[in-house]
Design an enzyme around this catalytic site. Sequence first.
Site, short mmCIF file in Angstrom:
data_model
loop_
_atom_site.label_atom_id
_atom_site.label_comp_id
_atom_site.label_asym_id
_atom_site.label_seq_id
_atom_site.Cartn_x
_atom_site.Cartn_y
_atom_site.Cartn_z
N SER A 118 12.38 5.96 14.13
CA SER A 118 11.30 5.45 14.97
C SER A 118 11.88 5.13 16.33
CB SER A 118 10.69 4.18 14.34
OG SER A 118 10.05 4.49 13.12
N LEU A 119 11.58 5.96 17.32
CA LEU A 119 12.21 5.84 18.63
C LEU A 119 11.26 5.20 19.64
CD1 LEU A 119 14.49 8.59 20.12
CD2 LEU A 119 13.12 7.11 21.55
N HIS A 120 10.19 5.90 20.01
CA HIS A 120 9.04 5.36 20.76
C HIS A 120 9.27 5.00 22.23
CE1 HIS A 120 7.42 5.51 16.80
NE2 HIS A 120 8.06 4.43 16.39
N CYS A 138 -0.66 6.12 10.53
CA CYS A 138 0.60 5.53 11.00
C CYS A 138 0.37 4.20 11.71
CB CYS A 138 1.28 6.52 11.93
SG CYS A 138 2.86 5.94 12.57
N CYS A 186 7.28 -4.76 15.10
CA CYS A 186 6.96 -3.80 16.16
C CYS A 186 5.55 -4.07 16.67
CB CYS A 186 7.08 -2.37 15.63
SG CYS A 186 8.76 -1.91 15.11
N CYS A 236 3.45 8.50 0.73
CA CYS A 236 4.11 7.55 1.64
C CYS A 236 4.23 6.23 0.90
CB CYS A 236 3.28 7.41 2.92
SG CYS A 236 3.89 6.18 4.08
N GLY A 286 7.09 -2.10 5.49
CA GLY A 286 8.46 -2.58 5.46
C GLY A 286 9.43 -1.62 6.12
N CYS A 294 7.00 -7.16 6.79
CA CYS A 294 8.13 -6.55 7.49
C CYS A 294 8.69 -7.53 8.51
CB CYS A 294 7.69 -5.26 8.19
SG CYS A 294 9.03 -4.34 9.00
N GLU A 298 0.83 -1.20 0.00
CA GLU A 298 0.00 0.00 0.00
C GLU A 298 0.86 1.25 0.00
OE1 GLU A 298 -4.00 -1.67 2.25
OE2 GLU A 298 -2.40 -0.82 3.49
N SER A 307 12.26 6.76 6.88
CA SER A 307 12.01 6.40 8.28
C SER A 307 12.58 5.02 8.56
CB SER A 307 10.50 6.41 8.56
OG SER A 307 10.24 5.96 9.87
N CYS A 309 2.44 -2.06 15.16
CA CYS A 309 2.32 -1.89 13.70
C CYS A 309 1.64 -3.09 13.04
CB CYS A 309 3.71 -1.69 13.11
SG CYS A 309 3.72 -1.48 11.32
#
Length: 346
Positions: free
Chosen positions: A216-218, A335, A121, A110, A162, A117, A97, A194, A124
Amino acid sequence: MNEIITTKRPLLGLTLDQLTQEVIALGMPRFTGKQIAQWLYHKRATTIDEMSNISKANRALLAEHFEVGRSQPVTSQLSIDGTRKYLFRVSNGGLVESVFIPEGDRATLCISSQVGCKMNCLFCMTGKQGFKAHLSVGEIINQVLSVEESERLTNIVYMGMGEPLDNPDNVLSSIEVMTAEWGLGWSPKRLTLSTVGVRRGLERFLRETKCHLAVSLHNPFAEGRLQIMPAERGTSLEETLEMIRQVDFSGQRRVSFEYIVFDGVNDSPAHAAELARILRGIPCRINLIPFHQIPNVPLRPVSAERMEAFKALLEQRGYVTTIRTSRGEDISAACGMLSTKEQMNL
């Protein structure tokens, strides 16, 4: 009816040097490589027959071995906020997508880099599919050329399905096609990639491109990050930040840190203080992102008030901090929500 299997190779995604090598191998003049590049990337041809300044005989010879490699989206969905999600089928039969996001004078696409992937995570949907395949250079570029809004795009973000730097050869080659004069001719400052942090891929991205980086930290604590991001075990956040500190981000090239805020998981004053500490000395922006609920995941979004309070804590410590507006949530385009699961029967 039996499916026709073609052995023709796609031209889309080949660099000028690669195109030149291919035409020389077929006995054509060297300059034919540049002509093909112009047709593919400047004039956006969809068939070899369109390449009218190449002789008819050479077009026929090309067509024996190659096809352009463009493919149209299978479907698209329009959100109430103007976001549009596209579904593409790729060569291994998988689906990916892409999401078009209009915002003022910006028109952002995007794009995806893998079918599924490996990163898994917790927050996700793409990771729930597992990993199926890397996208080729042509399949990455095809997304840019084949969406309805292609001609008006102002920005590209490698933030779709991915982990881009788990597919470094093809992603970096696609950036070359995007930015080269013989290619699409975009400024690298219009591209943002990213990543969760993949050492070898990140080293190459930082060295070989001038594009913007989003990490991507989070969670600023290693143990907390590992609980929601298994990739922390492979390349730690500490290692990722050390690589970033070796690069000059004080000029036009930017680095930002993405931080999805989860209720009771990473939204405390202690998290804000640690986040500010580990990023000290890096000229950056922090993007706070609302969590979009996905099935069978115990994480919960925070209230708008809680999000604002967390933002204020970071701003007090001198960080430019924004709260990203959710776009396309009604069509599962926001997201962390990209997944072809509901469309696998197409």
